[in-house]
Design a protein around this motif. Structure first.
Motif, mmCIF file in Angstrom:
data_model
loop_
_atom_site.group_PDB
_atom_site.id
_atom_site.type_symbol
_atom_site.label_atom_id
_atom_site.label_comp_id
_atom_site.label_asym_id
_atom_site.label_seq_id
_atom_site.Cartn_x
_atom_site.Cartn_y
_atom_site.Cartn_z
ATOM 1 N N VAL A 24 0.836 -1.207 0.000
ATOM 2 C CA VAL A 24 0.000 0.000 0.000
ATOM 3 C C VAL A 24 0.869 1.254 0.000
ATOM 4 O O VAL A 24 0.351 2.367 -0.090
ATOM 5 C CB VAL A 24 -0.949 0.015 1.225
ATOM 6 N N CYS A 25 2.183 1.071 0.120
ATOM 7 C CA CYS A 25 3.107 2.206 0.196
ATOM 8 C C CYS A 25 3.704 2.538 -1.171
ATOM 9 O O CYS A 25 4.843 3.030 -1.254
ATOM 10 C CB CYS A 25 4.230 1.894 1.185
ATOM 11 N N ALA A 26 2.952 2.285 -2.234
ATOM 12 C CA ALA A 26 3.469 2.476 -3.585
ATOM 13 C C ALA A 26 3.762 3.934 -3.896
ATOM 14 O O ALA A 26 4.613 4.250 -4.736
ATOM 15 C CB ALA A 26 2.477 1.909 -4.600
ATOM 16 N N SER A 27 3.072 4.860 -3.215
ATOM 17 C CA SER A 27 3.243 6.284 -3.513
ATOM 18 C C SER A 27 4.342 6.935 -2.675
ATOM 19 O O SER A 27 4.565 8.142 -2.775
ATOM 20 C CB SER A 27 1.924 7.028 -3.286
ATOM 21 N N GLY A 28 5.020 6.165 -1.869
ATOM 22 C CA GLY A 28 6.070 6.702 -1.004
ATOM 23 C C GLY A 28 6.177 5.887 0.263
ATOM 24 O O GLY A 28 5.333 5.031 0.548
ATOM 25 N N ASP A 29 7.208 6.158 1.042
ATOM 26 C CA ASP A 29 7.403 5.411 2.277
ATOM 27 C C ASP A 29 6.251 5.637 3.250
ATOM 28 O O ASP A 29 5.817 6.771 3.465
ATOM 29 C CB ASP A 29 8.709 5.820 2.954
#
Length: 545
Positions: free
Chosen positions: A266-271
């Motif tokens: 779910v952290c595909a857009s950033g850490d």
């Protein structure tokens, strides 16, 4: 001498088994610390504090859930296939929002400034009661914010599962792009779960796993110390692309899953930012902030996260996320307990009964340790065989302790006995036996698992105390097989020990007592055989001479 080593062995094993913290509890707060706590308690309550709920009830084959319609929080979760620890006539309650026990799961969407985008706005639902419809059921909550965002929060419950999917569907009609962050957390107080006794306590509190930081348990007391001292919680913050976090207690857990097994993070857009802390409302939070991709004007996006809230059944949780089985708390003997449970689980697959699997596992462990135990018991048997000679030396030398010691050492040399020969093998066995103890104690698989006859739940105490009484009898029998103590005080101790241990085992789960009973019976058989062999060898040697 051998009796002293045996007593030392039991003392060391008991100290490791029941924990340093129980024997030497943490000191109570000083008056200065108490004053600091009172000052902190007077702080204003955070905006995320719980309010009275408008309940929406969801019933499946595994759970009964209560969702607050206003906030969308998961406020209550009853596990329908598990009995309560304190009352087997009731179901086990994991989440609750009562005045005496608070434990809930929360999720919300935040704007760029970190504010809840639905602050002051309540969700609404089409109905107040939901039941399982086929393999799944959805609870859809809807809210429209003044900033032009429409949010739907959808809970999806599945048949025969403790995995809950929490999804946000967000439509942007604000006239401009929006940058959002999703925040997920498990929140609870530090109440000790029911069913925990002095001798059967396990860790309760926040846990987190990330590949970089690995698995970590964070005590409530550590969070209290940081809170009262004003220390930064940075020690418990992590930036990660995968992992999981939540709360665990004996046999049960609740964890937000950042990356499901074989799925996408779910952290595909950033850490993602993990944050574990004590809050201003005196609740403890294990939370994570998930950055979301920008939401363009006129578009609609979906953001979802899985929550596992249920038993720590290894086969189940290992299929949910990588390394989720680490949440099954084996304490500091994980390296011994985990493979022992793997073997126990494998045996259960063949035998089909956890009680008999424990019996077979105990026999296997005993067989593997046979070289160590054999050396120890042979040493004890030789000491037992020369006991009459030792008594004769004591009578001969009386109070001349120096002469007695020299005569004893010469006797040991003549008889080829190493008075320390039984000590090291015993100490080497301790990690294995303690590991087996935790493998059984931490296993939710034993909950409500019958063995035979009167034992219908291996995770509860024996209702008629038959196994603890057998345990006491086996320990008493062992005192006759060991070398007789030369010291009257030691002799009394050896008679008292079976009673002390049997009282302690009265409060142990039946599965643990079963393991000790089987182990003791095997030990008695092994010691009796070795004693008989040593006596026979000595008799034959005396006849030949």
């Amino acid at each position: 001498m051998e009796t002293k080593r045996l007593l030392a062995f039991f003392a060391i094993a008991a100290a490791i088994l029941f924990g340093w913290e129980q024997l030497f509890p943490r000191p109570k707060p000083t008056p200065q610390q108490q004053a600091a706590q009172q000052q902190q308690a007077a702080k204003p309550v955070e905006a995320a504090a719980l309010t009275s709920a408008v309940p929406i009830t969801v019933t499946t084959d595994t759970v009964k859930a209560v969702i607050d319609e206003k906030s969308g929080d998961l406020r209550q979760l009853t596990l329908l296939k598990y009995q309560a620890s304190g009352d087997e006539k009731k179901n086990f309650v994991l989440f609750n929002d009562s005045k005496t026990y608070t434990y809930v799961a929360q999720s919300e969407l935040l704007d760029a400034a970190g504010n809840n985008i639905l602050k002051g706005v309540s969700f609404t639902s089409a109905q107040k009661n939901y039941t399982l419809n086929g393999d799944k059921t959805e609870v859809r909550l809807t809210a429209s914010a003044a900033n032009g965002l429409t949010v739907e929060k959808i809970y999806t419950f599945s048949k025969n599962s403790y995995l809950v999917n929490v999804r946000f569907d967000v439509a942007n009609s604000s006239g401009q792009p929006v940058q959002l962050t999703a925040n997920y957390r498990v929140v609870r107080d530090n109440t000790t779960p029911e069913g925990q006794g002095y001798f059967t306590q396990s860790y309760t509190g926040p846990v987190v796993y990330t590949p970089a930081g690995e698995f970590q348990k964070i005590d409530f007391s550590d969070l209290d110390d940081d809170y009262t001292s004003g220390k930064s919680e940075a020690e418990y913050e992590r930036r990660t692309q995968t992992g999981w976090l939540g709360m665990i207690e004996h046999h049960f857990m609740s964890t937000w899953i950042l990356q499901p097994k074989g799925g996408q993070t779910v952290c595909a857009s950033g850490d993602c930012q993990i944050d574990i802390k004590r809050r201003n409302d005196n609740l403890y939070s294990a939370g994570v902030s998930v950055p979301l991709k920008p939401l363009a004007n006129g578009s609609k996006e979906t953001f979802a996260m899985n929550l596992y809230a249920g038993p720590q059944v290894t086969d189940t949780i290992s299929a949910v996320a990588d390394n989720l089985e680490l949440a099954k708390d084996y304490g500091k003997v994980h390296w011994f307990a985990a493979p022992l449970f793997w073997l126990l689980n494998w045996l259960h697959g063949f035998i089909g009964n956890w009680g008999w699997a424990i019996v077979v596992l105990t026999c296997i462990v005993k067989a593997v340790l046979y070289p160590l135990t054999n050396a120890s018991y042979r040493s004890m048997a030789k000491m037992r065989a020369v006991a009459p000679k030792l008594e004769a030396l004591k009578a001969k030398y009386g109070d001349d302790r120096m002469a007695l010691q020299q005569a004893m050492m010469q006797m040991y040399k003549d008889e080829k006995i190493n008075p320390l020969g039984g000590c090291l093998p015993m100490l080497l066995q301790i990690p294995v036996f303690i590991g087996l103890y935790w493998a059984l104690f931490a296993s939710a698989e034993l909950r409500q698992a019958p063995w035979l006859g009167w034992i219908t739940d291996l995770s509860r105490i024996d209702p008629y105390y038959i196994l603890p009484l057998i345990m006491a009898a086996t320990m008493f029998i062992q005192t006759f097989l060991n070398p007789p103590p030369t010291d009257p005080v030691q002799a009394k101790m050896m008679k008292i020990m079976p009673m002390v241990f049997s009282v302690m085992f009265f409060f142990f789960p039946a599965g643990l007592v079963l393991y000790w009973v089987v182990n003791n019976l095997l030990t008695i058989a092994q010691q009796w055989y070795i004693n008989r062999s040593i006596e026979k060898q000595r008799t034959q040697g005396e006849v030949v001479s």
